[in-house]
Design an enzyme around this catalytic site. Structure first.
Site, mmCIF file in Angstrom:
data_model
loop_
_atom_site.group_PDB
_atom_site.id
_atom_site.type_symbol
_atom_site.label_atom_id
_atom_site.label_comp_id
_atom_site.label_asym_id
_atom_site.label_seq_id
_atom_site.Cartn_x
_atom_site.Cartn_y
_atom_site.Cartn_z
ATOM 1 N N TRP A 1 0.812 -1.237 0.000
ATOM 2 C CA TRP A 1 0.000 0.000 0.000
ATOM 3 C C TRP A 1 0.842 1.282 0.000
ATOM 4 O O TRP A 1 1.858 1.369 0.701
ATOM 5 C CB TRP A 1 -0.858 0.010 1.260
ATOM 6 C CG TRP A 1 -1.582 1.303 1.497
ATOM 7 C CD1 TRP A 1 -1.123 2.373 2.223
ATOM 8 C CD2 TRP A 1 -2.875 1.673 1.018
ATOM 9 N NE1 TRP A 1 -2.072 3.372 2.218
ATOM 10 C CE2 TRP A 1 -3.163 2.965 1.492
ATOM 11 C CE3 TRP A 1 -3.839 1.025 0.231
ATOM 12 C CZ2 TRP A 1 -4.353 3.637 1.218
ATOM 13 C CZ3 TRP A 1 -5.026 1.685 -0.052
ATOM 14 C CH2 TRP A 1 -5.276 2.979 0.442
ATOM 15 N N MET A 2 0.379 2.294 -0.757
ATOM 16 C CA MET A 2 0.887 3.655 -0.561
ATOM 17 C C MET A 2 -0.273 4.640 -0.597
ATOM 18 O O MET A 2 -1.277 4.419 -1.271
ATOM 19 C CB MET A 2 1.930 4.056 -1.608
ATOM 20 C CG MET A 2 1.389 4.385 -2.983
ATOM 21 S SD MET A 2 2.639 5.145 -4.065
ATOM 22 C CE MET A 2 2.715 6.802 -3.391
ATOM 23 N N ASP B 1 -0.392 9.186 0.530
ATOM 24 C CA ASP B 1 0.140 10.525 0.231
ATOM 25 C C ASP B 1 1.626 10.584 -0.140
ATOM 26 O O ASP B 1 2.445 9.952 0.521
ATOM 27 C CB ASP B 1 0.028 11.436 1.462
ATOM 28 C CG ASP B 1 -1.292 11.335 2.180
ATOM 29 O OD1 ASP B 1 -2.183 10.626 1.715
ATOM 30 O OD2 ASP B 1 -1.411 11.987 3.226
ATOM 31 N N TRP C 1 -4.354 0.044 3.895
ATOM 32 C CA TRP C 1 -3.734 0.992 4.829
ATOM 33 C C TRP C 1 -3.462 0.309 6.160
ATOM 34 O O TRP C 1 -4.240 -0.538 6.603
ATOM 35 C CB TRP C 1 -4.683 2.188 5.007
ATOM 36 C CG TRP C 1 -4.073 3.335 5.748
ATOM 37 C CD1 TRP C 1 -3.304 4.329 5.227
ATOM 38 C CD2 TRP C 1 -4.189 3.611 7.152
ATOM 39 N NE1 TRP C 1 -2.937 5.216 6.208
ATOM 40 C CE2 TRP C 1 -3.469 4.799 7.399
ATOM 41 C CE3 TRP C 1 -4.826 2.982 8.223
ATOM 42 C CZ2 TRP C 1 -3.368 5.366 8.674
ATOM 43 C CZ3 TRP C 1 -4.713 3.550 9.497
ATOM 44 C CH2 TRP C 1 -4.003 4.722 9.703
ATOM 45 N N SER D 1 1.845 11.789 7.460
ATOM 46 C CA SER D 1 2.397 12.650 6.407
ATOM 47 C C SER D 1 3.164 13.854 6.933
ATOM 48 O O SER D 1 2.963 14.303 8.064
ATOM 49 C CB SER D 1 1.265 13.152 5.513
ATOM 50 O OG SER D 1 0.831 12.100 4.708
ATOM 51 N N ASP E 1 0.274 16.500 9.535
ATOM 52 C CA ASP E 1 0.794 16.775 8.197
ATOM 53 C C ASP E 1 1.559 18.102 8.122
ATOM 54 O O ASP E 1 1.235 18.999 7.323
ATOM 55 C CB ASP E 1 -0.338 16.748 7.150
ATOM 56 C CG ASP E 1 -1.217 15.511 7.260
ATOM 57 O OD1 ASP E 1 -0.747 14.499 7.828
ATOM 58 O OD2 ASP E 1 -2.374 15.540 6.805
ATOM 59 N N TRP F 1 -9.594 7.652 -0.995
ATOM 60 C CA TRP F 1 -10.020 6.899 0.178
ATOM 61 C C TRP F 1 -11.324 6.167 -0.093
ATOM 62 O O TRP F 1 -11.645 5.199 0.559
ATOM 63 C CB TRP F 1 -10.167 7.817 1.389
ATOM 64 C CG TRP F 1 -8.855 8.288 1.899
ATOM 65 C CD1 TRP F 1 -8.383 9.569 1.895
ATOM 66 C CD2 TRP F 1 -7.818 7.491 2.485
ATOM 67 N NE1 TRP F 1 -7.120 9.610 2.440
ATOM 68 C CE2 TRP F 1 -6.755 8.355 2.810
ATOM 69 C CE3 TRP F 1 -7.679 6.127 2.767
ATOM 70 C CZ2 TRP F 1 -5.575 7.897 3.403
ATOM 71 C CZ3 TRP F 1 -6.503 5.679 3.348
ATOM 72 C CH2 TRP F 1 -5.470 6.562 3.664
HETATM 73 C C1 FRU Z 1 -4.274 12.038 3.995
HETATM 74 C C2 FRU Z 1 -3.957 11.420 5.343
HETATM 75 C C3 FRU Z 1 -3.135 12.376 6.191
HETATM 76 C C4 FRU Z 1 -2.417 11.451 7.132
HETATM 77 C C5 FRU Z 1 -2.156 10.258 6.238
HETATM 78 C C6 FRU Z 1 -2.165 8.951 6.959
HETATM 79 O O1 FRU Z 1 -4.560 11.128 3.000
HETATM 80 O O2 FRU Z 1 -5.147 11.040 6.009
HETATM 81 O O3 FRU Z 1 -3.865 13.360 6.855
HETATM 82 O O4 FRU Z 1 -1.229 11.997 7.622
HETATM 83 O O5 FRU Z 1 -3.134 10.270 5.227
HETATM 84 O O6 FRU Z 1 -1.703 7.917 6.149
#
Ligand code: FRU
Length: 478
Positions: free
Chosen positions: A37-38, A40, A64, A100, A161, A288
């Site tokens: 998985w990847m 952001d 995830w 992130s 983030d 998502w």
């Molecule tokens: C955005 C997010 C960020 C968080 C990350 C977790 O897609 O929800 O806010 O840091 O993904 O993987």
């Protein structure tokens, strides 16, 4: 386990699953993880001759999970080399994940800023942390982490983030948050990248722009500043851009206009590079919401083509594929100047199994004012199709006749004063990106045509239409 041991364990797992990745939908020229998985893109930075790209990564599954930072670098923004995973959850403060964040370079040291996440009483406690490196490959977490251990009262438990940048000799950090049902960005300032002072709320939702703002980014562009956020709590999450003025003394961004940075269903959590003259952006090319067929194939998620942002003379935000994208072209498959008057014209099929395809359509004013120009891509196997076109001064992508991804009709306005329009369509084995000439006129979608061979057909309505067409075969995966 130490951080090194956590990284080594993840690398072993990733290598084993990479051997089992199924090829069917793998992309030819977009960045994707070796396996698993990847989400952001993180830490985009130009450092010692390379564009470094980090990304939210779960090396233990194709869904995830606890977040690691995957890592790759590129000299040309087009071809890239995978590097060892950079960050793993290993400490109390990031035991549930390294969320992130961003990267900057200062005096030869690469600094990663990320959100450490741990679980407490059923909640995710989110704090801002740092890791540094001198070789750009191995990262050490700061012994004084977390650098910011709790949200200010202006924020909430959603506090993540960090995006760091430099302005006027000082460092600034924007952190995504939300309060009372409205997304907001919180601003910090530092002189040394270690101790951070809270300045206040940089910007907040007008009540219609989401309840929590993820992945903020702030940067100057032409005579303006741009704020990007990825909102939660909106129907079909889309990255929002604001154009406005930034007052660094007051720590306040005043928006003058805003819109969606990309109108398609698979574009989220964008970030721009630190350390480049041009403003280059990447986003997660997935979402998502929605099913991801590649998860059964041991991988999920990819990045968009690198895009360049600019303001046009009318002050509108333009988004183009970065100039480097032209370097993907390896063979001209078709070139024609057509005049269409209601009839259709078949183009050579796009065989996406062996390489990507770019189509460039130059249309005269008729399509932009009353007429319509459409190109239909029909899968040879399933017979289902998607359509890209221009109608009523709008660029659109219609995926309602295909069950290969999200079904919908997505559109973006084109610059009305332009007499001709150029549309660029980038197809990869499981993605489609469309760029037109208008304010943030781009549409990104993942598509999963079963056969991988698309019949392409051009049609028009509303009077004779002059169309210049070029079709390019793009680089195949090596
Ligand atoms: C955005 C997010 C960020 C968080 C990350 C977790 O897609 O929800 O806010 O840091 O993904 O993987």
């Amino acid at each position: 386990m130490t951080h090194e041991e956590c990284l080594a364990r993840a690398e072993r797992e990733l290598a084993a699953s990479a051997a089992e990745v199924v090829d069917t939908f793998r992309l030819h020229y977009h960045f994707m993880p070796p396996a698993q998985w990847m989400n952001d893109p993180n830490g985009l930075v130009y450092f010692e001759g390379y564009y470094h790209v980090f990304y939210q990564h779960h090396p233990f599954g194709s869904a995830w999970g606890p977040m690691y930072w995957g890592h790759a670098r590129s000299r040309d923004l087009i071809t890239s080399e995978h590097l060892p995973i950079a960050l793993a959850p290993s400490e109390d403060y990031d035991a549930a994940g390294c969320f992130s964040g961003s990267a900057v370079e200062a005096e030869g040291v690469l600094h990663l800023f990320y959100t450490g996440v741990r679980e407490k009483g059923g909640q995710l406690v989110q704090v801002q942390c740092r890791a540094t490196s001198t070789d750009g490959i191995h990262f050490e977490k700061d012994p004084s982490n977390p650098l910011i251990g709790e949200p200010p009262s202006d924020g909430s438990v959603d506090f993540r983030d960090p995006k760091v940048w430099r302005h006027g000799g000082r460092w600034y950090m924007a952190v995504g948050s939300g309060k009372d049902g409205g997304g907001r960005v919180l601003l910090y300032r530092s002189d040394n990248l270690s101790s951070w002072d809270y300045m206040g709320v940089l910007a907040e939702s007008d009540g219609t722009q989401g309840s929590m703002w993820e992945c903020p980014d702030v940067f100057p562009l032409g005579s303006k500043h741009v704020l990007l956020v990825s909102p939660m709590g909106t129907r079909g999450r889309r990255v929002i851009y604001f154009l406005g003025e930034m007052d660094y003394e007051a720590g306040r961004f005043t928006p003058e206009s805003w819109g969606e940075l990309d109108k398609g269903p698979d574009f989220y959590a964008s970030q721009t590079f630190y350390g480049t003259e041009r403003r280059i952006l990447l986003a997660w090319m997935q979402s998502w919401e929605g099913r991801i067929p590649t998860q059964e194939h041991r991988w999920a998620g990819a990045l968009t083509l690198p895009r360049e942002l600019a303001l046009d003379p009318a002050g509108r935000l333009r988004v183009y594929p970065a100039a480097e994208a032209a370097g993907l072209r390896i063979e001209l498959l078709a070139a024609d100047a057509l005049v269409l008057n209601g009839e259709t014209a078949a183009l050579p099929p796009c065989d996406l199994r062996s390489s990507g395809v770019e189509l460039v359509l130059g249309a005269d004013g008729a399509a932009v004012s009353g007429g319509e120009l459409a190109i239909r891509f029909k899968d040879m196997g399933s017979g289902e199709w998607v359509t890209v076109g221009i109608r009523g001064q709008r660029l659109y992508l219609d995926t309602r006749a295909a069950a290969w991804g999200e079904r919908g009709c997505y559109s973006s306005g084109l610059a009305p004063e332009q007499r001709s329009q150029e549309v660029r369509i980038f197809l990869d084995r499981s993605s489609l990106e469309v760029f037109g000439e208008g304010e943030a006129a781009c549409i990104t979608a993942r598509i999963y045509p079963p056969s991988g061979v698309l019949e392409a057909e051009l049609s028009s309505q509303g009077g004779p239409l002059k169309v210049d067409l070029a079709m390019w075969k793009l680089q195949a995966r090596s």
